[in-house]
Design an enzyme around this catalytic site. Sequence first.
Site, PDB file in Angstrom:
ATOM      1  N   HIS A  26       0.896  -1.222  -0.100  1.00  0.00           N
ATOM      2  CA  HIS A  26      -0.071   0.106   0.094  1.00  0.00           C
ATOM      3  C   HIS A  26       0.891   1.297   0.125  1.00  0.00           C
ATOM      4  O   HIS A  26       2.071   1.253   0.381  1.00  0.00           O
ATOM      5  CB  HIS A  26      -0.860  -0.053   1.136  1.00  0.00           C
ATOM      6  CG  HIS A  26      -1.746  -1.012   1.654  1.00  0.00           C
ATOM      7  ND1 HIS A  26      -2.991  -1.292   1.611  1.00  0.00           N
ATOM      8  CD2 HIS A  26      -1.414  -2.145   2.122  1.00  0.00           C
ATOM      9  CE1 HIS A  26      -3.417  -2.221   1.947  1.00  0.00           C
ATOM     10  NE2 HIS A  26      -2.588  -3.116   2.344  1.00  0.00           N
ATOM     11  N   TYR A  27       0.201   2.488  -0.211  1.00  0.00           N
ATOM     12  CA  TYR A  27       0.836   3.637   0.018  1.00  0.00           C
ATOM     13  C   TYR A  27      -0.238   4.191   1.395  1.00  0.00           C
ATOM     14  O   TYR A  27      -1.461   3.856   1.229  1.00  0.00           O
ATOM     15  CB  TYR A  27       1.365   4.576  -1.034  1.00  0.00           C
ATOM     16  CG  TYR A  27       0.010   5.113  -1.660  1.00  0.00           C
ATOM     17  CD1 TYR A  27      -1.175   5.814  -1.280  1.00  0.00           C
ATOM     18  CD2 TYR A  27       0.149   5.398  -3.053  1.00  0.00           C
ATOM     19  CE1 TYR A  27      -2.208   6.343  -2.124  1.00  0.00           C
ATOM     20  CE2 TYR A  27      -0.835   5.980  -3.832  1.00  0.00           C
ATOM     21  CZ  TYR A  27      -1.759   6.565  -3.371  1.00  0.00           C
ATOM     22  OH  TYR A  27      -2.745   7.106  -3.998  1.00  0.00           O
ATOM     23  N   THR A  28       0.443   5.080   2.195  1.00  0.00           N
ATOM     24  CA  THR A  28      -0.192   5.568   3.254  1.00  0.00           C
ATOM     25  C   THR A  28      -1.222   6.595   2.770  1.00  0.00           C
ATOM     26  O   THR A  28      -2.158   6.774   3.299  1.00  0.00           O
ATOM     27  CB  THR A  28       0.527   6.204   4.094  1.00  0.00           C
ATOM     28  OG1 THR A  28       1.548   6.953   3.508  1.00  0.00           O
ATOM     29  CG2 THR A  28       1.416   5.174   5.209  1.00  0.00           C
ATOM     30  N   GLU A  91       2.559  -0.889   4.604  1.00  0.00           N
ATOM     31  CA  GLU A  91       2.332   0.551   4.278  1.00  0.00           C
ATOM     32  C   GLU A  91       3.413   1.060   3.976  1.00  0.00           C
ATOM     33  O   GLU A  91       4.376   1.159   4.561  1.00  0.00           O
ATOM     34  CB  GLU A  91       1.316   1.165   5.280  1.00  0.00           C
ATOM     35  CG  GLU A  91      -0.143   0.661   5.577  1.00  0.00           C
ATOM     36  CD  GLU A  91      -0.977   1.691   4.450  1.00  0.00           C
ATOM     37  OE1 GLU A  91      -0.361   2.340   3.821  1.00  0.00           O
ATOM     38  OE2 GLU A  91      -2.198   1.144   4.409  1.00  0.00           O
ATOM     39  N   HIS A 133      -2.597  -2.932  -3.396  1.00  0.00           N
ATOM     40  CA  HIS A 133      -3.918  -2.725  -3.007  1.00  0.00           C
ATOM     41  C   HIS A 133      -4.842  -2.684  -3.968  1.00  0.00           C
ATOM     42  O   HIS A 133      -5.953  -3.026  -3.971  1.00  0.00           O
ATOM     43  CB  HIS A 133      -3.867  -1.616  -1.914  1.00  0.00           C
ATOM     44  CG  HIS A 133      -5.348  -1.682  -0.903  1.00  0.00           C
ATOM     45  ND1 HIS A 133      -5.348  -0.683  -0.004  1.00  0.00           N
ATOM     46  CD2 HIS A 133      -6.124  -2.658  -0.793  1.00  0.00           C
ATOM     47  CE1 HIS A 133      -6.476  -0.811   0.546  1.00  0.00           C
ATOM     48  NE2 HIS A 133      -6.857  -2.065   0.186  1.00  0.00           N
ATOM     49  N   ASP A 143      -3.318   2.307  -4.907  1.00  0.00           N
ATOM     50  CA  ASP A 143      -2.141   2.210  -4.213  1.00  0.00           C
ATOM     51  C   ASP A 143      -1.301   0.951  -4.112  1.00  0.00           C
ATOM     52  O   ASP A 143      -2.125  -0.098  -4.428  1.00  0.00           O
ATOM     53  CB  ASP A 143      -2.195   2.519  -2.722  1.00  0.00           C
ATOM     54  CG  ASP A 143      -3.300   1.920  -1.739  1.00  0.00           C
ATOM     55  OD1 ASP A 143      -4.224   1.675  -2.416  1.00  0.00           O
ATOM     56  OD2 ASP A 143      -2.711   1.211  -0.677  1.00  0.00           O
TER      57      ASP A 143
END
Length: 241
Positions: A26-28, A91, A133, A143
């Site tokens: 994921h990215y945050t 993340e 994700h 993401d």
Amino acid sequence: MKIRDLPSPNHDARPDGSSIDSIVLHYTGMRSAREAIDRLRDPVAKVSSHYVVEEDGTVWRLVPEERRAWHAGVSVWREDTALNDRSVGIEIVNPGHEFGYRDFPVLQLVAACDLCLALLSRHPVPARNVVAHSDIAPDRKEDPGEKFDWEGLARNGVGLWPAGVPDLGTGGAVRDAASLRDVRAALSDIGYRVAAEGALDPALSSVLRAFQRHWRPEAVTGQADAGTLARLLAVARMCAA
Ligand SMILES: [Zn+2]
């Protein structure tokens, strides 16, 4: 690699008999790392991940791997809809498309790669189960996005990348039902959930964009163009092997 603990209360037991066979990246998607980590540890938010990788390469462990973190949400990959049960969630700090999507620094990519390699040494995760994700929830997630270096990770033994498939550009997009049937079949073989029939509808376009963010980042168009088809068939072949 050095991993620091910053426990989150947002986890529960993995169901009996489930083993870890997937990694979800994921990215945050928040303005700062601090804000993101606070949210991932907030009992009210009810979200978490096992790890957070900061832009300087610092790695935090929020949830022990043997516990189920809450990162995937409504999702599906290879007909499995319980991704949280069987995955480790990572993340990667980046403001994301909403707050100023930017390049992932090399130190961060190296840390993410090393973390994945450590996970692969502990759990039997097939290469095709290292996913974004956006791969498992293409209609609502983007993401970690097209700036993430999936090719570099694969070169280091993490995930799948079709080596040697040139970018054939964005021309020649197919729209007829017969060609789209092959596109749907290839996406489905890789692991995406797609309806079997129909025209290029918004749902198929979302899945194509998810595929492109992962395997054809040069142009995220949502179209089955020549460049996308070449990569799509190559990845599907790798999954069939
Ligand atoms: Zn996510």
